[in-house]
Enzyme design. Structure first.
Site, short mmCIF file in Angstrom:
data_model
loop_
_atom_site.label_atom_id
_atom_site.label_comp_id
_atom_site.label_asym_id
_atom_site.label_seq_id
_atom_site.Cartn_x
_atom_site.Cartn_y
_atom_site.Cartn_z
N SER A 395 41.48 51.07 40.77
CA SER A 395 42.38 50.96 41.64
C SER A 395 43.71 51.62 41.34
O SER A 395 44.25 51.41 40.54
CB SER A 395 42.93 49.79 42.14
OG SER A 395 43.48 49.01 41.86
N GLU A 446 40.27 54.30 43.88
CA GLU A 446 39.21 53.09 44.97
C GLU A 446 40.34 53.04 46.15
O GLU A 446 40.50 52.18 46.70
CB GLU A 446 39.72 51.58 44.10
CG GLU A 446 38.83 51.84 42.75
CD GLU A 446 39.04 50.34 42.35
OE1 GLU A 446 39.12 49.08 42.89
OE2 GLU A 446 38.26 50.41 41.45
N HIS A 655 50.83 42.88 36.53
CA HIS A 655 51.22 41.90 37.94
C HIS A 655 52.76 41.14 38.08
O HIS A 655 53.07 40.76 38.93
CB HIS A 655 50.99 40.52 37.59
CG HIS A 655 49.14 40.26 37.33
ND1 HIS A 655 48.53 40.44 35.80
CD2 HIS A 655 48.71 40.54 38.38
CE1 HIS A 655 47.03 40.52 35.93
NE2 HIS A 655 47.03 40.63 36.86
#
Ligand code: GLN
Ligand code: ZN
Length: 716
Positions: A395, A446, A655
């Protein structure tokens, strides 16, 4: 006999919880307004409980996570709202981890020898009810924390004991969550648990201990402890019942029998539950009936699903309906109600063709015919990739615009054609960007996918999605698990159009991208009228159709994402072989492709030690994993086994918003090269980029490619 429910979702019917908390974060309401609103929401929850059950815990409410709340109750930090949210989601937030084998993430407390505890924070200040207050027990709390040496566990636990003692002295009734008791608890740990609780609870206190998600292996040992009631899960396992049959149950305690499912959505068969209850009551004199695990794994109510197929709807129970079931079962037990009309089993989504395909599966279907080394040679000549090939996980940023277009399409504001053209443009831009960046293996981004499971669920038959079936995954973040209710089949190509389009724009290989069966099952509610392995193979067969279409359309690299591969594993090790057997086979059924096709897989967690031998049985060629957080550990895990395949150890921790520096990433690779051969090493981020911003992604990928170039130069 009483009914006792717990863990009712905090989210609210219209996701009020999310709106209130996020409204506060955005500065739209003050702290006081936020707390007042939350209190009102909690009040509604209590009213709902009261309507159906006799007992429920008080102060279950949390502003983010119950483990975090415990950190403040135990005085690890001084409470202020800013500190609270800082630890939940600030720059130095506590790490997050999956809660047992569920898809809820809790905040992991960091504790060491020097941590001081004291009973603090007035979460319990305004108790005005007769209900037990909710806390997480010391043993589970500490087991789920990190930062301490195993050797110090006992000392820290005994320090904690002082604080728990104070809590027990202050309140008459306590709801004590100790789900950690269902782990594989070692003998010395059982001793510790007994040492911890034996003299902790004053005589006249009512402490209700709750365990769930699996069975307690040392149940009779708990009989000696001063708990008023012991809660056991009779849905997820047979062992608890067997144990009661063997050991009986003390007359001076209440058995809190968890007999309605807290984790799956199928209505309880009231008559059958009543009979089971009668069976249990042969061994236990005092019984409360309860849910088998906290209800927050379920959406609020089926009542909100206006568009759902009526037959399907008539078979479902969410949290609200579970409370109703508890009441029904109790009435039925006393002969006031037969409960006949509640449970329904309509055969939905039966598919002869799929059933036949399942029956025809042979061992051979789960094998890749050519072994890895040979495949590697073949693929090398086809792809001719440079040393240290670069790729991404799939993605790319789901910008506001992407999300808006999707919404507009769903609500009919723009046509299908307009939406698809928009997606095509996004793909084209991304392909061009990847060319510019000089990445080696491309992805399509995506952009058409909301969620990696929901996207496939919407396209497969035998799987339903919900409109309002939100459950919390962490903090205020929710998702809607699909419901696998029938035989799963592909009704047509699901991802081919986009991947094929991306491939048509470039000479570089574009990865076909699918979510694997284990992850689809783990993040959905699953039918339980056929064995789980059959559900998995049905999904595999559907995905296999997709793979076949990739291949006939010239796609040569296929990635099967299995981020839930570890999480779905049972809590108890003795059940692992059985689980991994079908988990592995379901993967290999899809991966059974010609040797020219390169199979990638992606798993996003860093603890591989325990499962690496199972991973080794998956027939992929390349695996990408999260590693940027605990490199040393992961390297040690791989050192211990003979791992021959190619690996992309994520060297950029996506993250975090920080742009990874070249030097730092190089350092990670250099250390990894002590274990992996340079020919086997891929360069990639550690997960998909959908939550990142373009401003972060572009410079980071530039650095990533730089790393690869430096390495190529050095190791050529
Ligand atoms: N291909 C998915 C993505 O890039 C993988 C996500 C995941 O591992 N959770 O978003
Ligand atoms: Zn991932």
């Amino acid at each position: 006999m009483k009914t006792y429910a717990y863990g009712y979702p905090r989210l609210g019917k219209n996701r009020e919880f999310k709106k209130i908390i996020e409204g506060y974060w955005e500065g739209n309401i003050t702290e006081k307004e936020m707390l007042d609103e939350i209190k009102k929401l909690d009040e509604e929850r209590r009213e709902t409980y009261k309507e159906f059950v006799d007992i429920f815990p008080e102060k279950e409410i949390t502003l983010y996570d119950s483990m975090l709340d415990m950190c403040f109750i135990l005085g690890i930090y001084d409470y202020s709202i800013n500190t609270y949210f800082e630890l939940a989601r600030g720059k130095n937030a506590l790490p997050m981890k999956k809660w047992f084998n569920t898809n809820y993430h809790y905040l992991v407390p960091e504790i060491d020898k020097k941590t001081k505890f004291k009973f603090s924070w007035n979460k319990f200040a305004d108790i005005d009810s007769e209900m037990p207050i909710y806390i997480i027990g010391g043993w589970t709390f500490l087991k789920l924390s990190k930062g301490y040496d195993e050797m110090d566990f006992k000392d820290i636990l005994l320090k904690l004991k002082v604080v728990y003692k104070e809590i027990f002295e202050n309140f008459n009734k306590i709801h004590l969550d100790e789900p950690g008791f269902v782990f594989d608890v070692k003998e010395e740990d059982v001793k510790l648990i007994k040492e911890f609780y034996s003299d902790l609870i004053p005589k006249d206190r009512e402490v209700y201990l709750f365990t769930y998600y699996d069975s307690v292996d040392f149940l009779p040992e708990l009989y000696d402890l001063p708990f008023k009631g012991i809660g056991l899960d009779f849905v997820s396992n047979r062992e608890n019942f067997e144990s009661i049959k063997r050991n009986g149950f003390p007359d001076d305690k209440v058995l809190i029998a968890g007999i309605v499912d807290g984790r799956n959505v199928w209505r309880s068969n009231i008559e059958e539950r009543r009979e089971f209850l009668k069976e249990i009551s042969k061994y236990a004199k005092n019984i409360f009936i309860s849910n088998a695990s906290p209800l927050f794994h379920l959406p609020i109510t089926v009542g909100l699903e206006e568009d759902m197929d009526e037959d399907l709807k008539s078979m479902l129970s969410f949290a609200f309906e579970r409370l109703y079931e508890l009441k029904l079962i109790k009435e039925s037990f006393f002969g006031k109600e037969d409960g006949k009309n509640w449970y329904k089993k309509v055969e939905l989504g039966y598919d002869e063709e799929v059933r036949n395909k399942l029956k025809e599966l042979k061992d051979d279907d789960f094998e890749r015919k050519v072994d890895y080394e040979e495949r590697k040679r073949i693929q090398k000549s086809i792809f001719n990739l440079p040393l240290f090939p670069t790729t991404t996980i799939g993605s790319f940023p789901q910008s506001k615009e992407v999300r808006k277009k999707r919404r507009d399409f769903r609500t009919g504001l723009i046509s299908k054609e307009e939406y698809e053209n928009f997606i095509k443009e996004e793909i084209e831009k991304l392909v061009n960007l990847q060319e510019e960046l000089e990445l080696d293996v491309f992805v399509h981004g995506e952009f058409e996918r909301t969620d990696m499971v929901e996207f496939f669920a919407e396209k497969l038959s035998g799987v339903a999605t919900t409109k309002n079936g939100w459950i919390i995954s962490y903090g205020t973040r929710g998702y809607r698990p699909p419901i696998i209710y029938g035989d799963v089949k592909r009704t047509g190509p699901m991802t081919i159009k986009e991947i094929k389009y991306a491939q048509s724009l470039t000479k570089k290989p574009v990865k076909g991208m699918i979510t694997g069966p284990v992850t689809i099952i783990a993040w959905s509610y699953t039918r339980n009228d056929i064995p789980m392995d059959e559900v998995a193979y049905e999904i595999s067969l559907a995905l296999k159709d997709e793979v076949r279409d990739y291949i006939s359309n010239g796609i040569k690299i296929i990635q099967i994402d299995e981020p839930a591969f570890r999480e779905k594993a049972p809590i108890k090790k003795k059940k692992w072989d059985e689980y991994f057997e079908w988990a592995i086979k379901s993967f290999n059924l899809i991966a059974n492709v010609p040797p020219e096709i390169q199979i990638h897989t992606h798993m996003c967690y860093s603890e591989f030690g325990e499962i690496i031998n199972y991973i080794n049985k998956l027939n992929f060629d390349v695996i990408s994993i999260e590693a940027s957080r605990s490199k040393a550990e992961i390297l040690n895990d791989f050192k211990r086994v003979d791992f021959k395949k190619q690996i992309g150890l994520g060297i950029w921790d996506i993250h975090s918003p920080v742009i990874p520096e070249v030097e730092k990433m190089l350092g990670v690779v250099e250390r990894a090269l002590e274990i992996f051969e340079k020919e086997n090493f891929w360069i990639n981020p550690d997960c998909g980029l959908k939550t990142r911003k373009w401003e972060e992604v572009i410079p980071s990928l530039k650095n990533l490619v730089k790393v690869s170039k430096i390495l190529r130069e050095k190791y050529k």
